[in-house]
Design a protein around this motif. Structure first.
Motif, PDB file in Angstrom:
ATOM      1  N   ILE A  34       0.871  -1.188   0.054  1.00  0.00           N
ATOM      2  CA  ILE A  34      -0.074   0.168  -0.041  1.00  0.00           C
ATOM      3  C   ILE A  34       0.721   1.209   0.173  1.00  0.00           C
ATOM      4  O   ILE A  34       1.873   1.492   0.948  1.00  0.00           O
ATOM      5  CB  ILE A  34      -0.972  -0.009   1.175  1.00  0.00           C
ATOM      6  CG1 ILE A  34      -1.706  -1.095   1.128  1.00  0.00           C
ATOM      7  CG2 ILE A  34      -1.812   1.351   1.418  1.00  0.00           C
ATOM      8  CD1 ILE A  34      -2.593  -1.308   2.244  1.00  0.00           C
ATOM      9  N   GLY A  35       0.533   2.299  -0.976  1.00  0.00           N
ATOM     10  CA  GLY A  35       1.147   3.461  -0.751  1.00  0.00           C
ATOM     11  C   GLY A  35       0.314   4.490  -0.627  1.00  0.00           C
ATOM     12  O   GLY A  35      -0.810   4.610  -1.147  1.00  0.00           O
ATOM     13  N   SER A  36       0.534   5.411   0.060  1.00  0.00           N
ATOM     14  CA  SER A  36      -0.334   6.968   0.099  1.00  0.00           C
ATOM     15  C   SER A  36       0.569   8.003   0.258  1.00  0.00           C
ATOM     16  O   SER A  36       1.478   7.993   1.302  1.00  0.00           O
ATOM     17  CB  SER A  36      -1.173   6.275   1.498  1.00  0.00           C
ATOM     18  OG  SER A  36      -2.150   7.147   1.805  1.00  0.00           O
ATOM     19  N   VAL A  37       0.115   8.881  -0.383  1.00  0.00           N
ATOM     20  CA  VAL A  37       0.705  10.303  -0.159  1.00  0.00           C
ATOM     21  C   VAL A  37      -0.370  11.282  -0.307  1.00  0.00           C
ATOM     22  O   VAL A  37      -1.619  10.994  -0.726  1.00  0.00           O
ATOM     23  CB  VAL A  37       1.782  10.648  -1.301  1.00  0.00           C
ATOM     24  CG1 VAL A  37       2.818   9.615  -1.385  1.00  0.00           C
ATOM     25  CG2 VAL A  37       1.073  10.818  -2.712  1.00  0.00           C
ATOM     26  N   VAL A  38       0.067  12.538   0.281  1.00  0.00           N
ATOM     27  CA  VAL A  38      -0.961  13.837   0.299  1.00  0.00           C
ATOM     28  C   VAL A  38      -0.342  14.517  -0.961  1.00  0.00           C
ATOM     29  O   VAL A  38       0.856  14.934  -0.989  1.00  0.00           O
ATOM     30  CB  VAL A  38      -1.042  14.444   1.734  1.00  0.00           C
ATOM     31  CG1 VAL A  38      -1.768  15.687   1.518  1.00  0.00           C
ATOM     32  CG2 VAL A  38      -1.598  13.566   2.517  1.00  0.00           C
ATOM     33  N   LEU A  39      -1.222  15.221  -1.742  1.00  0.00           N
ATOM     34  CA  LEU A  39      -0.816  16.054  -2.779  1.00  0.00           C
ATOM     35  C   LEU A  39      -1.574  17.381  -2.534  1.00  0.00           C
ATOM     36  O   LEU A  39      -2.825  17.255  -2.292  1.00  0.00           O
ATOM     37  CB  LEU A  39      -1.102  15.414  -4.170  1.00  0.00           C
ATOM     38  CG  LEU A  39      -0.928  16.646  -5.296  1.00  0.00           C
ATOM     39  CD1 LEU A  39       0.536  16.695  -5.423  1.00  0.00           C
ATOM     40  CD2 LEU A  39      -1.372  15.841  -6.656  1.00  0.00           C
ATOM     41  N   THR A  40      -0.948  18.475  -2.293  1.00  0.00           N
ATOM     42  CA  THR A  40      -1.561  19.651  -2.512  1.00  0.00           C
ATOM     43  C   THR A  40      -1.130  20.536  -3.530  1.00  0.00           C
ATOM     44  O   THR A  40      -0.114  20.412  -3.854  1.00  0.00           O
ATOM     45  CB  THR A  40      -1.272  20.478  -1.011  1.00  0.00           C
ATOM     46  OG1 THR A  40       0.129  20.598  -0.749  1.00  0.00           O
ATOM     47  CG2 THR A  40      -1.704  19.735   0.352  1.00  0.00           C
ATOM     48  N   CYS A  41      -2.087  21.271  -3.991  1.00  0.00           N
ATOM     49  CA  CYS A  41      -1.647  22.141  -5.175  1.00  0.00           C
ATOM     50  C   CYS A  41      -2.261  23.495  -4.934  1.00  0.00           C
ATOM     51  O   CYS A  41      -3.213  23.561  -4.217  1.00  0.00           O
ATOM     52  CB  CYS A  41      -2.366  21.650  -6.490  1.00  0.00           C
ATOM     53  SG  CYS A  41      -1.796  20.069  -6.838  1.00  0.00           S
ATOM     54  N   ASP A  42      -1.584  24.468  -5.825  1.00  0.00           N
ATOM     55  CA  ASP A  42      -2.062  26.088  -5.623  1.00  0.00           C
ATOM     56  C   ASP A  42      -1.771  26.462  -4.157  1.00  0.00           C
ATOM     57  O   ASP A  42      -2.686  27.021  -3.164  1.00  0.00           O
ATOM     58  CB  ASP A  42      -3.192  26.205  -5.681  1.00  0.00           C
ATOM     59  CG  ASP A  42      -3.668  25.721  -7.321  1.00  0.00           C
ATOM     60  OD1 ASP A  42      -2.713  25.836  -8.041  1.00  0.00           O
ATOM     61  OD2 ASP A  42      -4.671  25.078  -7.748  1.00  0.00           O
TER      62      ASP A  42
END
Length: 111
Positions: free
Chosen positions: A28-36
């Motif tokens: 299982i891979g999990s990341v948080v991506l925020t943009c702007d």
């Protein structure tokens, strides 16, 4: 007298997505991506945000990049949950293998 000329233009709300992959080997891979602005724990957040900006956060509109992948079937379930400029996002799909997940998402699920 109130002057509106000093007010800043409205900015779209920041975008935050929880991206997860799960394969048949139970990895299982999990990341948080925020943009702007681009950020979070995604290893290539600038590229992932650029890809999503091009499709206005609609994962189904991402164009696969040109990359050869093996034909080995090792399914990877990919999900994205969160918001894109204030709109709710809920995306789930299964790719044939990790290479296809990377290629077909143009790197958004490459982590």
């Amino acid at each position: 007298m109130l002057s509106l000329s000093c007010l800043a233009p409205a900015q779209p709300p920041a975008s935050t997505l929880q991206l997860t992959t799960h394969d048949t080997a139970n990895r299982i891979g999990s990341v948080v991506l925020t943009c702007d602005p681009a950020g979070g724990t995604h290893p290539k957040h600038d590229k992932a945000c650029a890809v999503l900006s091009d499709v206005d956060g609609d994962f189904s509109r991402i164009t696969a990049r040109h990359q050869a992948c093996t034909l080995i079937y090792a399914p990877v379930e990919a999900t994205a949950i969160g918001t894109w400029h204030g709109k709710p996002v809920s995306f789930q799909t299964t790719y044939a293998n990790r290479c296809e997940a990377d290629r077909n998402s143009d790197g958004v699920f490459a982590f």
